[in-house]
Structures are given as structure tokens and as C-alpha cells.
Design a protein around this motif. Structure first.
Motif, short mmCIF file in Angstrom:
data_model
loop_
_atom_site.label_atom_id
_atom_site.label_comp_id
_atom_site.label_asym_id
_atom_site.label_seq_id
_atom_site.Cartn_x
_atom_site.Cartn_y
_atom_site.Cartn_z
N PRO A 272 1.22 2.59 -4.93
CA PRO A 272 1.43 4.00 -5.31
C PRO A 272 2.26 4.16 -6.58
O PRO A 272 1.98 5.04 -7.39
CB PRO A 272 2.15 4.59 -4.08
N ASN A 273 3.28 3.28 -6.73
CA ASN A 273 4.10 3.37 -7.95
C ASN A 273 3.27 3.05 -9.19
O ASN A 273 3.36 3.73 -10.23
CB ASN A 273 5.29 2.41 -7.86
N TYR B 263 0.81 -1.23 0.00
CA TYR B 263 0.00 0.00 0.00
C TYR B 263 0.84 1.28 0.00
O TYR B 263 0.31 2.34 -0.34
CB TYR B 263 -0.95 0.00 1.20
N TYR B 264 2.09 1.16 0.39
CA TYR B 264 2.91 2.38 0.45
C TYR B 264 4.01 2.43 -0.63
O TYR B 264 4.64 3.46 -0.79
CB TYR B 264 3.57 2.49 1.84
N GLN C 25 0.96 5.85 -9.82
CA GLN C 25 1.69 6.99 -10.36
C GLN C 25 1.94 6.81 -11.86
O GLN C 25 1.80 7.75 -12.65
CB GLN C 25 3.01 7.15 -9.61
#
Length: 598
Positions: A242-243, A237-238, A246
Motif C-alpha cells: 500500500p505504501n 499486503y497491508y 500510495q
């Protein structure tokens, strides 16, 4: 008695907070739908641009066809013959080049062709810069989107697998704790019972310890799995998600930027051709401003002026004196001072000639005409003869150039025999000499006719000669000379020599009698013969200068007017030979004219 951990410790481990199921999958589904919608928008815009290019191409094609449709025809023998047959419907390039208004129209047609070319440029640029580029980009975008969502689904599957492992470890730890609790209770029960043997108590104690150890192992495994899952979940999740998000965001932003740039290119493609289209419109305006009505009018005058000298004043004939009537240009007898016989226009000519009038009229249009152009008015004849002389001179110059080139080649062959045989050129040189001699004879012939016509035409600065007074006597020989100058040949040509006037009589046949009962055409006016015309061709009628006749058919653009002398005589005469007076009540004046003719 062996002491074991208190049951509350196991309960505390079992009653740890429950993990929640990951919630990222729903967002992946939403993002997948949104990115697919973005690609659909891009494909729809590509389709829109394609249809715009098709419209531009279709519009350019229609403009080119329109310009081609109204372009003048190129001069050719077949088109020249077609023009002779249908002069109202055939526009040749020379007609367009003659007048400023038609030249302006031709310039407009050419500029419209260039204008169409700019719309083709718009279509080509939009196809290459927008449609082609976006089509390739859409394929790349689909591949990138597929890769990102594949990575997202892979990460999602990995975290789900970790979650399942954690759930299994937790259930196993829970089961072992319950088994250890039951074993502990059974051991305490056996230990408190005095009736149970020591061996059974020992066995129960060992079983409780074994279950307790298993619970501890499960606890350690569960703790390790939980720690690992928390680490994986945090990484998921972090870091991973996110990657991926993105990358998807950057992909979507590039798509939005790309479609915006394409819309800007869409406008720039149009803007780039605006200056050229403006030049096309400026050229059309410039061509329109070059139209000169005075020049065009003068060109018409030069093209159609006949070169005839206006007739002199009509002599007064005094019938009060008992004397022989004098001969004048207005006399209907057409008698000559040299004793020539008076022309007779008797006979039933309508029945003899009328079946062939239409055929003869067409033959007058289609016929090649005499070689000396004697069927044309003097000024027109002079122009035609001058054009023929110029054309022959150009042909002679071409032959001379060929002769000079072959002569030089022969000299080279003589000096350098290895390059060719000099005798091989002699035959061609002989042919060229014969051709040049023939062309020179033709030039002499046409120059003789041209000199003859120029000698007959009045000077351009010479004022028309008029009779000095109404009652002044007229010289019969001068009258005869003037009248003879205006006589015409049977096909409408002009002759200088005095021809023998013959009586025009056509024997009747049974075939001709079939047309005797044909309903005569009504008269639409009257006309006065300005010049004498000897109509010896089939379908024509002879008229004397000054004679009054009836008009039964106007000139339809072919240069011939159909007239009638009486009930039995009618035919065609050149329009330039008569002065027409149209009158709706022309039938009422038939009898007075008949009396005058008598």
C-alpha cells in the motif's frame, strides 16, 4: 508397549488449508504499463510545445523579413545614382518621410516588426516555462518511477522467498509425518507378531519414536515458518505494497497536475502578449487615420511645380491686308525683332543623330548635370540651390565648431605647457581656416545663383499676365524679351542672356548612312511647343515656341518626349516644353501638319 499419538492427529496437521500464491504481481505490471503511458503522454506534449515554438520563431522570422523587404532604402551616394537610373523601382527613406500615406506605411512596417517580436517572446517563454521545465520534470519522474517499482519488485521477491520457505517447510513436515506413520505401522506389526524377537520389537519401537520426534520437530518448524510467513504476508499486503502504491499514486497525480499547469501556462503565455499586439494594431490604425490626402497632394504640387509663367494669348494674324505679317508668339518662323537670324532645322538629322539617341538619353539621366542646376525648371532649381546653400552652411558651422574647440585647446596648452604643445594645433587651425574660406566662397556662389533664380521667378501671389485683347498689337521688343526668357540651354537649362541662334547642321558620314534606311517609328499623336528649346546635345532636337510637331514616343518617366518635325528630323525634347495630343489616327494628319510647317 509404548503408546504414540493417533494417526488422525498427524493427518489433521497435514490436511491444513493450502496457502494461495500471492496475486500482487499482476497489478504491479498493470501499474508499470500505465505510468509508462503517462510519461509518454508528457513527452508527446513537450514535443507539441517544441513544434509550436518553432512555428512561432519561423513566423516571426518571416514577418521580420517581410518588414525589412519593404523598408525604404537609406540615402547613400550609390542608391542616389541607382535612383536616377531606375526611379520607378527605388524608394528612399526621404520619399517615405515626405507623404502621410507612406509614413503610415512605414509605421505599419515598424509595427509589424514589433508584432514579430511578440511571437519571438511567445516562443522564448514557452521554451523556458514549459519545454525546459517539463523536460527536467520528466527526468525526475522517470527516476522516481524507477525507484518505486524497484521497491515493489524487491518486496515481491521477498514475499516469494518467504512463500518458498513455507512450501519447503510444509513438504518436509508432510514427509516426516508419512515416515512416522510408516514407522508406527511397522512397530505395531512387529509387536503383534509372536515370531519376532523382543530385540527386533524394541528396535522397531525406537525407530517409530524417532520418526515421531522428527515429525513433531517438522511440525514445530512448519508452524513457526507459517506464522512468520503470515506475518510477512500481512506486512506485505497491508503495509509495504500500500505504501508503494500510495507513492506511485502521488507520483501519477503530480504528473497529471503538472501537465494541467503546463497547459494553463501555454494559454497564459499567449494572453500576456495580447495587450502588446493590440497596441501594435492600434498604432497601425492610428497611422492609417493620420493619412491626409490634401497634405500629400500639396506636397506633390510643391515638389514638381516648375515655376513657369503660363504663355500669353495668341495674336490674330490678319492675312487679308497686303502687309507684312507681324511677329507673334505663335509664329513658326521664330524671328526676332533685333535682327537675329532665323533658326534653320534643315538637314538629314535622323541619319546623323539617331544611332546615338539611346546613349544620349541615358547620359542625360546618369549625368551629374551642371553645378548651378540650370538643367532643372526654375522652381526645382531654386529648391536644389537652397538645399545646397543650407548644406554648405551646416558644413561651415561644423568647421567653426572644430576651430573653436581647437582654439580653446591651444589656450589650455599655452596656460599649461605640461599638457601639450600649443604649436601642434596651428597646422590644423590653418587647414580649418582654409576650409572655412572655401566653403564661404561656395556659399556666395550658390547664393548668387539662388538670387538670380528668385529674381526670375514670378511672385507667388502674382496672377499670370495675359494679353489684353485678341487684336491688340504686340510690342516686338516685349515679345523678344519674353521669348528669350523661355529659351533653354542645350542640356535643358534656362538662360537669361540672349544667345546667338546658330544653324544646326551635322555633316554626313559613311557610318551615319548605315542608319538612313532604318524603318521610321509611326506617329502616335501631335504636340505643340510651349517654349523655345535649343537642342544642341546629341539626340535632341530644337523647337520653336508654338511649333506643331509629331509625337513618336511618349515620356517613359525620364522627362523626355521623342518627336519628329519631318521625315529627316526627329529627336528628344523636355516633356514640360510641349503639350501632347495623343491620337490613334495621327498618321492621317501628317500631311496637313507638313503643309503648316512649310
Amino acid at each position: 508397549m509404548v503408546s504414540l499419538p493417533h494417526r488422525s492427529v498427524l493427518h489433521g496437521a497435514v490436511s491444513a488449508p493450502c496457502l494461495c500464491y500471492p496475486k500482487g504481481k499482476d497489478q504491479f505490471d498493470n501499474l508499470e504499463k500505465h505510468t509508462q503511458w503517462g510519461i509518454d503522454v508528457l513527452e508527446k506534449y513537450i514535443k507539441f510545445v517544441k513544434e509550436r515554438t518553432e512555428i512561432e520563431l519561423s513566423y516571426a522570422k518571416q514577418l521580420r523579413n517581410l518588414s525589412k523587404k519593404y523598408q525604404p532604402k537609406k540615402n547613400s551616394k550609390e542608391e542616389e545614382e541607382y535612383r536616377l537610373c531606375w526611379p520607378k523601382f527605388c524608394l528612399l527613406r526621404q520619399d517615405f518621410a515626405r507623404y502621410t500615406s507612406t509614413r503610415a506605411f512605414l509605421a505599419t512596417l515598424n509595427e509589424m516588426n514589433d508584432y514579430a517580436g511578440q511571437h519571438e517572446v511567445i516562443s522564448e517563454n514557452m521554451t523556458s516555462l514549459i519545454t525546459g521545465e517539463l523536460t527536467r520534470y520528466v527526468q525526475e519522474l522517470k527516476q522516481e518511477r524507477k525507484s518505486h517499482f524497484h521497491d515493489g519488485r524487491k518486496a515481491q521477491q521477498h514475499i516469494e522467498t518467504c512463500w518458498k520457505q513455507l512450501e519447503a517447510s510444509k513438504r518436509r513436515f508432510e514427509r516426516d509425518c508419512k515416515e512416522a506413520d510408516r514407522a508406527q505401522q511397522y512397530f505395531e506389526k512387529m509387536d503383534a507378531d509372536i515370531n519376532v524377537t523382543k530385540a527386533d520389537v524394541e528396535k522397531a519401537r525406537q525407530q517409530a519414536q524417532l520418526r515421531h520426534q522428527m515429525a513433531e520437530d517438522s511440525k514445530a518448524e512448519y508452524s513457526s515458518t507459517l506464522q512468520k510467513f503470515n506475518s510477512e504476508q500481512h506486512e506485505h499486503y497491508y503495509t509495504h505494497i500500500p505504501n508503494i502504491f500510495q507513492k506511485i499514486q502521488e507520483m501519477e497525480e503530480r504528473r497529471i497536475v503538472r501537465i494541467g499547469e503546463s497547459m494553463k501556462t501555454f494559454a497564459e503565455v499567449d494572453r500576456q502578449v495580447i495587450p502588446i499586439i493590440g497596441k501594435c494594431l492600434d498604432e497601425i490604425t492610428k497611422a492609417a487615420e493620420s493619412v491626409d490626402h490634401k497634405n500629400d497632394s500639396q506636397m506633390v504640387i510643391e515638389a514638381f511645380k516648375s515655376g513657369f509663367e503660363p504663355p500669353g494669348d495668341i495674336e490674330f494674324e490678319d492675312f487679308t491686308q497686303p502687309m507684312k505679317r507681324t511677329v507673334s508668339e505663335s509664329s513658326l518662323s521664330n524671328s526676332r525683332g533685333d535682327g537675329k537670324s532665323e533658326p534653320k532645322f534643315g538637314g538629314k538629322s535622323k541619319g546623323k543623330l539617331w544611332p546615338f539617341i539611346k546613349k544620349n538619353k541615358l547620359s542625360l539621366k546618369l549625368g551629374a548635370g551642371p553645378e548651378d542646376f540650370s538643367n532643372l525648371p526654375p522652381e526645382q532649381r531654386r529648391k536644389k540651390l537652397q538645399q545646397k546653400v543650407d548644406e554648405l552652411n551646416r558644413d561651415i558651422q561644423k568647421e567653426l565648431d572644430q576651430r573653436d574647440a581647437l582654439t580653446k585647446m591651444k589656450d589650455v596648452y599655452i596656460k599649461n605647457p605640461q599638457m601639450g604643445d600649443a604649436a601642434s594645433v596651428d597646422h590644423r587651425l590653418s587647414e580649418l581656416a582654409q576650409n572655412i574660406e572655401k566653403l564661404r566662397l561656395e556659399v556666395q556662389k550658390f547664393e548668387g545663383w539662388l538670387a538670380e533664380v528668385e529674381g526670375r521667378l514670378p511672385s507667388r501671389n502674382e496672377q499670370p499676365r495675359r494679353q489684353s485683347g485678341m487684336y491688340e498689337p504686340q510690342n516686338p521688343s516685349a515679345v523678344n524679351s519674353c521669348a528669350q526668357d523661355r529659351e533653354s540651354s542645350p542640356d535643358g537649362s534656362y538662360t537669361e542672356e540672349q544667345s546667338q541662334e546658330t544653324e544646326m547642321k551635322v555633316p554626313a558620314t559613311d557610318f551615319d548612312d548605315e542608319f538612313d534606311d532604318e524603318e521610321p517609328l509611326p506617329t502616335i499623336g501631335t504636340c505643340k511647343a510651349l517654349y523655345t528649346f535649343e537642342g544642341q546635345n546629341e539626340g535632341t532636337i530644337s523647337v520653336a515656341e508654338g511649333e506643331m510637331l509629331y509625337v513618336i514616343e511618349e515620356d517613359k518617366g525620364d522627362g523626355w518626349t521623342r518627336i519628329r518635325r519631318n521625315e529627316d528630323e526627329e529627336g528628344y525634347v523636355p516633356t514640360s516644353y510641349v503639350e501632347v495630343y495623343l491620337d490613334k489616327n495621327a498618321k492621317d494628319v501628317y500631311k496637313p501638319l507638313q503643309k503648316i510647317s512649310e
